[in-house]
Design a protein around this motif. Structure first.
Motif, PDB file in Angstrom:
ATOM      1  N   PRO A   8       0.809  -1.223   0.000  1.00  0.00           N
ATOM      2  CA  PRO A   8       0.000   0.000   0.000  1.00  0.00           C
ATOM      3  C   PRO A   8       0.841   1.270   0.000  1.00  0.00           C
ATOM      4  O   PRO A   8       0.454   2.277  -0.612  1.00  0.00           O
ATOM      5  N   SER A  11       1.758   2.750  -3.315  1.00  0.00           N
ATOM      6  CA  SER A  11       0.736   3.475  -4.075  1.00  0.00           C
ATOM      7  C   SER A  11       0.935   4.985  -3.979  1.00  0.00           C
ATOM      8  O   SER A  11       0.370   5.732  -4.778  1.00  0.00           O
ATOM      9  N   SER A  14       2.399   6.442  -7.139  1.00  0.00           N
ATOM     10  CA  SER A  14       1.465   6.747  -8.232  1.00  0.00           C
ATOM     11  C   SER A  14       0.952   8.171  -8.111  1.00  0.00           C
ATOM     12  O   SER A  14       0.801   8.886  -9.109  1.00  0.00           O
ATOM     13  N   GLN A 101      -3.283   3.530   1.063  1.00  0.00           N
ATOM     14  CA  GLN A 101      -1.982   4.203   1.081  1.00  0.00           C
ATOM     15  C   GLN A 101      -1.612   4.677   2.492  1.00  0.00           C
ATOM     16  O   GLN A 101      -0.466   5.003   2.751  1.00  0.00           O
TER      17      GLN A 101
END
Lengths: 168, 150
Positions: A8, A11, A14, A101
């Motif tokens: 997580p 992420s 991103s 996240q």
């Protein structure tokens, strides 16, 4: 904890504009797969099944020796209990992993709530036991009385600190 | 095996198995100290407290739950409740004990404490019953003195 919530955490990249694709389907390379299997066996069969138990036994012995030397046995006893409960603690941390996240912070939040709401009230009982023994042996008991109350009010003290910081 | 079970059973074992056993030890120590004319009160009261560990924990839990768990004043209120309980429940009981001890000392000249006489017992009883008033008196003195010496 970071390793447990690493997926997580990635992420976040991103959101920074960096693509971090995580391939599914497990480990493809055979030598890497065997390496993973060896590490897993080492941790499960040696560290968790044997070494942790032996270390816990060492801490029990150390608690006795600490007492003999005039120290306090409680830290060593708690360390032994923590080691023996490592597997359950790991499962507990897994249950707090939200997979988002914010997973690392969520796990930390969950552990904080667990300690403040479940473990600390039990520790208050230990503090009262200590206060009684201190009183009977003519040592300072008032400090442990205050500690027992504080252990029962951990969340309230946290709110108090928040109030102190936030109010102008 | 879990850390929760470990610390829970450690607390139960300490409070419900070890302390009642130690209570007998402390009572024995109190008797020995009394026979030698030494101070025995800590061992005596310690023996009683060893038998009341669970009750004391329940009392502390009551003190700590006078406000919701997320109230910033919860620790202060818990301390206030503790002080209130000590001053208004325990001290009057202690006053009664001191009156009885003073009466016995006055009638038989037996001293329950190696350094005490009947006057000390009666004075202690009076102060136990007057603790709130004494506090208010001290507060009055301090508030009167805030203007400084003129």
């Amino acid at each position: 904890m970071v390793f447990r919530t690493l997926t997580p955490l990635l992420s976040w990249f991103s959101s920074f504009g960096m693509s971090v694709p995580l391939p599914g389907g497990g480990i493809g390379a055979s030598w890497l797969n065997s390496f993973q299997s060896d590490i897993s066996n080492f941790v499960n069969n040696f560290v968790m099944a044997r070494l942790v138990t032996t270390l816990a036994a060492y801490f029990v012995l150390r608690a006795i020796l600490d007492t003999a030397a005039g120290g306090h046995p409680l830290p060593s006893v708690l360390a032994a209990m923590f080691l023996l409960g490592a597997q359950t603690t790991y499962s507990l941390m897994q249950s707090y992993n939200t997979g988002t996240q914010y997973a690392t912070a969520d796990v930390l939040d969950g552990l904080w709530n667990y300690f403040a709401g479940t473990i600390m009230p039990i520790a208050a009982g230990l503090a009262i036991v200590g206060a009684i023994i201190n009183f009977a042996t003519q040592r300072s008991a008032l400090r442990l009385v205050g500690v027992a109350l504080a252990l029962l009010c951990v969340s309230g003290i946290w709110r108090l600190i928040l109030e102190m910081v936030s109010s102008s | 095996m879990s850390f929760y079970n470990g610390i829970l059973n450690l607390t139960n074992w300490s409070g419900n198995v070890i302390l009642p056993t130690l209570a007998a030890l402390f009572i024995a120590i109190a008797i020995l100290q009394f026979s030698k004319g030494n101070s025995y009160s800590h061992a005596l009261y310690g023996g009683f407290l060893c038998l009341m560990a669970s009750g004391l924990l329940r009392a502390f839990e009551t003190f700590a739950s006078q406000r919701p768990w997320d109230n910033p004043d919860v620790y202060w209120i818990a301390l206030v409740s503790l002080v209130d309980w000590l001053c208004n429940v325990i001290l009057p009981l202690y006053a009664a004990l001191q009156v009885a001890a003073g009466a016995v000392a006055l009638a038989t000249d037996v001293r329950f404490h190696y350094s005490s006489a009947w006057m000390r017992h009666f004075a202690s009883a009076a102060m136990c019953l007057l603790v709130s008033g004494l506090l208010r008196l001290v507060e009055f003195f301090v508030s009167q003195g805030t203007g400084g010496v003129s």
